[in-house]
Enzyme design. Sequence first.
Site, mmCIF file in Angstrom:
data_model
loop_
_atom_site.group_PDB
_atom_site.id
_atom_site.type_symbol
_atom_site.label_atom_id
_atom_site.label_comp_id
_atom_site.label_asym_id
_atom_site.label_seq_id
_atom_site.Cartn_x
_atom_site.Cartn_y
_atom_site.Cartn_z
ATOM 1 N N HIS A 1 5.690 7.282 67.184
ATOM 2 C CA HIS A 1 6.439 6.573 66.125
ATOM 3 C C HIS A 1 6.950 5.208 66.590
ATOM 4 C CE1 HIS A 1 6.259 9.956 63.448
ATOM 5 N NE2 HIS A 1 6.925 10.745 64.264
ATOM 6 N N ASP B 1 -0.693 15.062 65.595
ATOM 7 C CA ASP B 1 0.686 15.480 65.349
ATOM 8 C C ASP B 1 0.879 15.704 63.840
ATOM 9 O OD1 ASP B 1 3.577 15.211 66.922
ATOM 10 O OD2 ASP B 1 3.738 14.694 64.783
ATOM 11 N N HIS C 1 3.160 14.641 62.056
ATOM 12 C CA HIS C 1 3.666 13.413 61.438
ATOM 13 C C HIS C 1 2.731 12.240 61.714
ATOM 14 C CE1 HIS C 1 7.107 16.053 62.478
ATOM 15 N NE2 HIS C 1 7.465 15.767 61.242
ATOM 16 N N ASP D 1 3.362 20.402 66.530
ATOM 17 C CA ASP D 1 4.182 20.722 65.350
ATOM 18 C C ASP D 1 3.334 20.992 64.102
ATOM 19 O OD1 ASP D 1 3.498 18.054 65.400
ATOM 20 O OD2 ASP D 1 5.530 17.286 65.108
HETATM 21 ZN ZN LIG Z 1 5.576 15.266 64.913
#
Ligand SMILES: [Zn+2]
Length: 341
Positions: A159, A196, A198, A285
Amino acid sequence: MKILYTDLHKRHATDQVLFEGHPYSVEEIPARAEVLLDAIREAHIGTILTPTDHGLDPILRVHTIDYVTFLSTVYEAYTTLYPQETAVFPGTFATRYTGRRPKAMLGLLGYYAFGWGSPILEGTWEAAYWSAQCSLNAADEVLKGEQTAYALTRPPGHHASIDLYGGFCYLNNAAIATRHLQHVHKDTKVAILDIDFHHGNGTQMIFYADPSVLYCSLHADPNYDYPYYWGFSDERGMEAGEGLNCNWPLPRDTSDAEYLCALDEALIRIHAFDPHYLVVSLGMDILEGDPVGGFMLSLEGLQEIAKQVAGLGLPTVLVQEGGYLLDRLDDSGVAFLQAFT
Ligand SMILES: [Zn+2]
């Protein structure tokens, strides 16, 4: 397989964060890396190495000097001003990015942070710095001829952008490894596969106009999940990088079969790009039950993903990103890594 790890990640002691005197809980805690390390040791996955120090230069091939200076000094500046605080949180955000960089520390916090979930603690810079060093050393192992190296990075990185932190991430470890591969061998093409849960908004931003890096990401639909503002399928890169940013936003409750269909498309794209190296942003995740996830992937599904990715046959740097279901991180880490051994 060579595995890069240092216990300096514990300096980012997010399990002891206080906000205005009250405990502040985040899912990204030191126990994550320890669970993974113990499981890797027990399963004899490979040789665990301590990273050597490459200094700041390779980090500055991704992040700006102003940003790195800010990250490495803000804790001391903040706690000098507010001696009662043990963690640094932004308060005001540069919403819709005005492009103005203020001089005051409180203004800089909102300029460099895009969210509230990444406290800066006394040891955050040190942990982030050594997390980046783990990814650099893993890239070195692959450069030396290892087929796969795994950086057990914490804090994670995908991120974090050129001058932006958030989502538990401060320095973009996958991007730093990518630039290192390209620095050592000129004219090197690298594909980054981000699995991931996200979207890796930071990685996308760093390479958005870069024709030498293909970024492929499978992730939760940003209409409904973090990081919300990036990760849509029409974000395809720009200028010379047009067409080299590929997003597969997937609905909540995505199962093994649906995920593997999307992965198949991503792997075809990577194969067509014909990269010299593969960097994988590895987030566990995506597993069913993850407290910050939302997919329904099984352990067998994760094993199949690993098998397919390993099947590309590319020299690969695996970089740890998310994964927060502590009592399954051990099995999932081992299941994924074993496909590469
Ligand atoms: Zn994540």
